[in-house]
Scaffold this motif. Structure first.
Motif, PDB file in Angstrom:
ATOM      1  N   PHE A 124      -2.953   0.517  -4.117  1.00  0.00           N
ATOM      2  CA  PHE A 124      -2.784  -0.865  -3.452  1.00  0.00           C
ATOM      3  C   PHE A 124      -2.268  -1.914  -4.414  1.00  0.00           C
ATOM      4  CE2 PHE A 124      -4.123  -5.066  -2.301  1.00  0.00           C
ATOM      5  CZ  PHE A 124      -3.402  -5.210  -1.184  1.00  0.00           C
ATOM      6  N   LEU A 125      -1.284  -2.467  -4.407  1.00  0.00           N
ATOM      7  CA  LEU A 125      -0.818  -3.481  -5.343  1.00  0.00           C
ATOM      8  C   LEU A 125      -0.856  -4.817  -4.568  1.00  0.00           C
ATOM      9  CD1 LEU A 125       2.502  -1.439  -6.455  1.00  0.00           C
ATOM     10  CD2 LEU A 125       0.304  -1.853  -7.679  1.00  0.00           C
ATOM     11  N   ALA A 180      -8.222   2.852   9.631  1.00  0.00           N
ATOM     12  CA  ALA A 180      -6.903   3.111   8.778  1.00  0.00           C
ATOM     13  C   ALA A 180      -6.959   3.823   7.640  1.00  0.00           C
ATOM     14  CB  ALA A 180      -6.475   1.714   8.308  1.00  0.00           C
ATOM     15  N   PRO A 181      -5.814   4.624   7.483  1.00  0.00           N
ATOM     16  CA  PRO A 181      -5.805   5.527   6.226  1.00  0.00           C
ATOM     17  C   PRO A 181      -5.990   4.840   5.125  1.00  0.00           C
ATOM     18  CG  PRO A 181      -3.508   5.083   7.212  1.00  0.00           C
ATOM     19  CD  PRO A 181      -4.625   4.474   8.159  1.00  0.00           C
ATOM     20  N   LEU A 185      -3.727  -2.319   9.292  1.00  0.00           N
ATOM     21  CA  LEU A 185      -4.101  -1.468   8.344  1.00  0.00           C
ATOM     22  C   LEU A 185      -5.527  -1.727   7.410  1.00  0.00           C
ATOM     23  CD1 LEU A 185      -0.552  -1.324   6.544  1.00  0.00           C
ATOM     24  CD2 LEU A 185      -1.622   0.502   7.941  1.00  0.00           C
ATOM     25  N   TYR A 186      -5.985  -2.883   7.822  1.00  0.00           N
ATOM     26  CA  TYR A 186      -7.392  -3.124   7.301  1.00  0.00           C
ATOM     27  C   TYR A 186      -8.495  -2.750   8.243  1.00  0.00           C
ATOM     28  CZ  TYR A 186      -6.488  -7.899   9.291  1.00  0.00           C
ATOM     29  OH  TYR A 186      -6.237  -8.583  10.525  1.00  0.00           O
ATOM     30  N   ALA A 225       0.780  -1.035  -0.059  1.00  0.00           N
ATOM     31  CA  ALA A 225      -0.061   0.119   0.111  1.00  0.00           C
ATOM     32  C   ALA A 225       0.916   1.387  -0.070  1.00  0.00           C
ATOM     33  CB  ALA A 225      -0.967  -0.104   1.257  1.00  0.00           C
ATOM     34  N   VAL A 226       0.452   2.100  -0.802  1.00  0.00           N
ATOM     35  CA  VAL A 226       1.234   3.351  -0.925  1.00  0.00           C
ATOM     36  C   VAL A 226       0.465   4.405  -0.302  1.00  0.00           C
ATOM     37  CG1 VAL A 226       2.233   5.064  -2.579  1.00  0.00           C
ATOM     38  CG2 VAL A 226       2.433   2.793  -3.265  1.00  0.00           C
ATOM     39  N   TYR A 227       0.902   5.421   0.640  1.00  0.00           N
ATOM     40  CA  TYR A 227       0.073   6.511   1.285  1.00  0.00           C
ATOM     41  C   TYR A 227       0.825   7.870   0.930  1.00  0.00           C
ATOM     42  CZ  TYR A 227      -1.943   2.722   3.770  1.00  0.00           C
ATOM     43  OH  TYR A 227      -2.493   1.590   4.272  1.00  0.00           O
ATOM     44  N   LYS A 228      -0.064   8.877   1.115  1.00  0.00           N
ATOM     45  CA  LYS A 228       0.440  10.208   1.330  1.00  0.00           C
ATOM     46  C   LYS A 228       0.954  10.361   2.639  1.00  0.00           C
ATOM     47  CE  LYS A 228      -3.255  12.606  -1.151  1.00  0.00           C
ATOM     48  NZ  LYS A 228      -4.246  13.640  -0.936  1.00  0.00           N
ATOM     49  N   THR A 229       2.351  11.047   2.658  1.00  0.00           N
ATOM     50  CA  THR A 229       3.058  11.202   3.990  1.00  0.00           C
ATOM     51  C   THR A 229       2.308  11.507   5.156  1.00  0.00           C
ATOM     52  OG1 THR A 229       4.940  11.242   2.888  1.00  0.00           O
ATOM     53  CG2 THR A 229       5.107  11.935   5.216  1.00  0.00           C
ATOM     54  N   ALA A 230       1.643  12.699   4.924  1.00  0.00           N
ATOM     55  CA  ALA A 230       0.580  13.286   5.922  1.00  0.00           C
ATOM     56  C   ALA A 230      -0.359  12.518   6.213  1.00  0.00           C
ATOM     57  CB  ALA A 230      -0.233  14.824   5.399  1.00  0.00           C
ATOM     58  N   ASP A 231      -1.029  11.582   5.496  1.00  0.00           N
ATOM     59  CA  ASP A 231      -2.076  10.622   5.801  1.00  0.00           C
ATOM     60  C   ASP A 231      -1.578   9.715   6.843  1.00  0.00           C
ATOM     61  OD1 ASP A 231      -3.786  12.017   4.340  1.00  0.00           O
ATOM     62  OD2 ASP A 231      -3.935  10.660   2.940  1.00  0.00           O
TER      63      ASP A 231
END
Length: 103
Positions: free
Chosen positions: A41-42, A35-36, A30-31, A10-16
């Motif tokens: 999602f790969l 969770a943000p 995370l699920y 999973a790739v997130y925005k740093t701030a989130d």
């Protein structure tokens, strides 16, 4: 990142990610509903082997092609639950492709 039998990256925005109290230090799953939401999602879809094309390592690893090609090789993203790697490999391998819209 995993949900039941679905593993992936999973790739997130740093701030989130930083604002997600309890998740960025591994204390939360995370699920969980709180969770943000990831930007991307790969799934850990595994890969196809040479020479018979058999699928292996589903749920354990993810290999994704980039659009950067160099002769008979291309760049790929690889991940497991322990590492993430980007490297150039032969294009005869059967990795996943995920179309991503760029801004």
């Amino acid at each position: 990142y995993s949900v039941g039998n679905l593993g992936g990256y999973a790739v997130y925005k740093t701030a989130d990610w930083v604002a997600a109290t309890g998740y960025n230090n591994g204390a939360g799953l995370l699920y969980d509903a709180a969770a943000p939401e990831p930007l991307l999602f790969l799934p850990a879809a595994g890969y196809r082997t040479l020479p018979d094309g058999g699928i292996i390592n589903i749920i354990k690893v993810g290999f994704y092609w980039s659009s950067t090609v160099s002769g008979t090789a291309a760049w790929r993203l690889a991940f497991t639950d322990k590492y993430v790697d980007v490297s150039e490999v032969g294009r005869a391998l059967g990795f996943s492709v995920r179309c991503v819209k760029s801004n």
